[in-house]
Motif scaffolding. Structure first.
Motif, PDB file in Angstrom:
ATOM      1  N   MET A  24     -31.625 -23.292 -29.796  1.00 40.12           N
ATOM      2  CA  MET A  24     -32.435 -23.538 -28.466  1.00 40.12           C
ATOM      3  C   MET A  24     -33.946 -23.553 -28.599  1.00 40.12           C
ATOM      4  N   HIS A  25     -34.088 -22.791 -29.734  1.00 46.57           N
ATOM      5  CA  HIS A  25     -35.785 -22.779 -30.197  1.00 46.57           C
ATOM      6  C   HIS A  25     -36.140 -24.068 -30.667  1.00 46.57           C
ATOM      7  N   GLU A  26     -35.022 -24.622 -31.512  1.00 51.41           N
ATOM      8  CA  GLU A  26     -35.105 -25.945 -32.505  1.00 51.41           C
ATOM      9  C   GLU A  26     -35.309 -26.971 -31.341  1.00 51.41           C
ATOM     10  N   HIS A  27     -34.479 -26.891 -30.356  1.00 52.57           N
ATOM     11  CA  HIS A  27     -34.192 -27.963 -29.349  1.00 52.57           C
ATOM     12  C   HIS A  27     -35.634 -28.071 -28.595  1.00 52.57           C
ATOM     13  N   GLU A  28     -36.184 -26.960 -28.221  1.00 55.03           N
ATOM     14  CA  GLU A  28     -37.471 -26.723 -27.374  1.00 55.03           C
ATOM     15  C   GLU A  28     -38.760 -27.495 -28.210  1.00 55.03           C
ATOM     16  N   VAL A  29     -38.382 -27.300 -29.662  1.00 58.95           N
ATOM     17  CA  VAL A  29     -39.509 -27.826 -30.447  1.00 58.95           C
ATOM     18  C   VAL A  29     -39.483 -29.214 -30.577  1.00 58.95           C
ATOM     19  N   SER A  30     -38.186 -29.640 -30.743  1.00 57.29           N
ATOM     20  CA  SER A  30     -37.980 -30.920 -30.985  1.00 57.29           C
ATOM     21  C   SER A  30     -38.346 -31.963 -29.712  1.00 57.29           C
ATOM     22  N   SER A  55     -42.344 -34.321 -24.722  1.00 54.52           N
ATOM     23  CA  SER A  55     -41.505 -35.671 -24.063  1.00 54.52           C
ATOM     24  C   SER A  55     -40.865 -35.183 -22.777  1.00 54.52           C
ATOM     25  N   ASN A  56     -40.262 -36.170 -22.364  1.00 57.21           N
ATOM     26  CA  ASN A  56     -39.508 -35.936 -21.080  1.00 57.21           C
ATOM     27  C   ASN A  56     -38.084 -35.384 -21.294  1.00 57.21           C
ATOM     28  N   ASN A  57     -37.644 -35.215 -22.593  1.00 55.51           N
ATOM     29  CA  ASN A  57     -36.286 -34.733 -22.819  1.00 55.51           C
ATOM     30  C   ASN A  57     -36.310 -33.464 -23.014  1.00 55.51           C
ATOM     31  N   VAL A  58     -36.482 -32.639 -21.918  1.00 56.67           N
ATOM     32  CA  VAL A  58     -36.670 -31.193 -22.128  1.00 56.67           C
ATOM     33  C   VAL A  58     -35.594 -30.407 -21.662  1.00 56.67           C
ATOM     34  N   GLY A  81     -31.737 -38.533 -27.870  1.00 53.12           N
ATOM     35  CA  GLY A  81     -33.267 -38.676 -28.476  1.00 53.12           C
ATOM     36  C   GLY A  81     -33.330 -39.247 -29.855  1.00 53.12           C
ATOM     37  N   VAL A  82     -34.287 -40.146 -30.152  1.00 49.76           N
ATOM     38  CA  VAL A  82     -34.255 -40.898 -31.313  1.00 49.76           C
ATOM     39  C   VAL A  82     -34.427 -40.173 -32.461  1.00 49.76           C
ATOM     40  N   GLY A  83     -35.070 -38.888 -32.318  1.00 49.01           N
ATOM     41  CA  GLY A  83     -35.323 -37.949 -33.442  1.00 49.01           C
ATOM     42  C   GLY A  83     -33.620 -37.217 -33.895  1.00 49.01           C
TER      43      GLY A  83
END
Length: 332
Positions: free
Chosen positions: A276-282, A286-289, A296-298
């Protein structure tokens, strides 16, 4: 019309009586321990030494395909649980010994790895969503002509044989649903609203967890239970009284054999917190929260430096145009 469905896209499970609910949870727990067990570390170094071919695919490749499946179901307005089912089929197939030759090929070549996932996705649409999937839609639209119809059909057969046609195993989302029915029936109307919010958010956590390779090898019940506990932890003090929370935790232990203080539960819980933390950082800035939108492109750029987006028409009524990644633009 590219895909037609004989079932409703959304299903509502009515509250069950306690004996039925208990038996159902027991059955699901038994299934995940036996016929639907999925704990083989097929990308691990330990298995690489026992196989003749070199493993070239990575957890990032798996994550990209899982993300792709969520993109597709969102675009086609299909229940997101189908993506979870496809991911479950895929992990079980890759960890099977029945089709070891094909599995080794999938691990040593990204093209076959991707093909296996697509086959699992198509099987999930057919078996769990009751859909008739047009082969041309799969080859020309989903796969952008990368695979021939015979290749996909052949891989579907390999998957079905490896899974021994066992296609109705429990998913973490289903565990979330049934575990939350263990809340006391005496809950107030306001608490019942919290249960619905708890269910939705826990399923979002589960979806993110399923993208993580290490969590994919955990029991579905463990991932579901850890997700519910994490959401509970984040709720305000007004959501459920302490007695209600404790009553649910005790019933989860009594009925499902899931204990909040078990080492296995804590391991899954802490790993899920990291995810969850990694997702929040990534997704920061952005609008993808939202975990519900895990695209996401990443998530794909680590596999292929050039990601192309193709306009396709995969919606059920054939009228909606949406941009999604074809598998060919995810893994080359």
């Amino acid at each position: 019309m590219m895909i037609t469905s004989s079932l409703s896209l959304q299903s509502n499970h009515e509250p069950s009586n306690t004996p039925y609910l208990t038996e159902h949870i027991h059955t699901m727990r038994r299934q995940e321990e036996t016929t639907y067990k999925c704990d083989v570390d097929y990308l691990g170094q330990s298995l690489q030494h026992s196989r003749s071919s070199t493993i070239v695919v990575t957890p990032a490749d798996r994550k990209a395909m899982c993300t792709w499946s969520y993109n597709i179901v969102d675009t086609c307005r299909i229940d997101r649980s189908i993506a979870a089912v496809a991911i479950s089929y895929f992990d079980r197939f890759m960890g099977s010994s029945t089709s070891d030759r094909v599995v080794q090929l999938c691990l040593s070549r990204r093209r076959e790895f991707q093909l296996a996932f697509i086959a699992c996705f198509v099987i999930a649409l057919k078996a769990r969503e009751g859909m008739t999937v047009d082969s041309m839609f799969v080859t020309e639209t989903l796969c952008q002509g990368m695979y021939h119809q015979l290749e996909i059909a052949g891989m579907e057969e390999e998957v079905l044989m490896a899974l021994e046609w066992r296609l109705n195993g429990p998913t973490p989302q289903e565990f979330v649903h049934y575990l939350l029915e263990l809340f006391p029936t005496s809950l107030s109307p306001s608490d019942l609203k919290y249960v619905e919010a708890l269910k939705e958010t826990a399923c979002e956590f589960v979806e993110l967890g399923m993208l993580d390779y290490s969590l994919a090898l955990q029991k579905p019940s463990s991932l579901a239970f850890a997700s519910v506990l994490l959401v509970m932890q984040s709720l305000s003090s007004e959501a459920f009284n302490p007695a209600g929370r404790m009553a649910w935790i005790e019933r989860a232990a009594l009925v499902a054999g899931l204990h909040s203080n078990d080492l296995a539960t804590q391991v899954v819980r802490y790993r899920l917190m990291d995810v969850m933390h990694e997702h929040e950082v990534s997704t920061k800035g952005s609008n993808n929260v939202s975990p519900r939108r895990i695209t996401g492109v990443g998530s794909c750029s680590s596999i292929d430096d050039e990601i192309n987006e193709d306009c396709i028409e995969p919606s059920l009524d054939g009228s909606e145009r949406a941009k999604v990644w074809s598998p060919m633009s995810i893994i080359s």
